[in-house]
Design an enzyme around this catalytic site. Structure first.
Site, PDB file in Angstrom:
ATOM      1  CB  CYS A  28      -0.909  -0.064   1.230  1.00 10.40           C
ATOM      2  SG  CYS A  28      -1.729   1.474   1.642  1.00 10.40           S
ATOM      3  CB  CYS A  31       0.354   1.767   4.071  1.00  9.97           C
ATOM      4  SG  CYS A  31      -1.362   1.253   3.941  1.00  9.97           S
TER       5      CYS A  31
END
Length: 103
Positions: A28, A31
């Protein structure tokens, strides 16, 4: 260092005081942008415990909290969820959020 938590120890690690948990995954992009922000916050804030959980390795806890998008940040105070933040947040945004529960 932000503490890595798992499905097995999440409750025990997040049931006392104010705790921010970063739900993330290695693939991600947002993230990976969020992680350094949380690490900076942790170094500057001793009133909050900072934890993170890889949602791919620990599917039960995210499912229990209804997490469908990452990054999702959950703030707990004395075991109760008081805030759920979805998506990337700046250091300033997170400081403002955490201040509501630590002042």
């Amino acid at each position: 260092m932000v503490k890595v938590v798992t499905d097995n120890d999440f409750a025990a690690e997040t049931d006392q005081g104010v705790v921010l948990t970063d739900f993330w995954a290695t693939w991600c992009g947002p993230c990976r942008m969020q992680s350094p922000v949380i690490e900076k916050l942790e170094g500057a804030n001793d009133k909050v415990k900072f934890t993170k959980m890889d949602v791919d390795q620990n599917p039960e806890t995210p499912k229990n909290f209804g997490i469908q998008a990452i990054p999702t940040l959950i703030v707990k105070k004395d075991g109760q969820v008081v805030e759920k933040l979805i998506g990337y947040h700046t250091k300033e945004q997170l400081e403002q959020t955490l201040a509501k529960y630590t002042d």
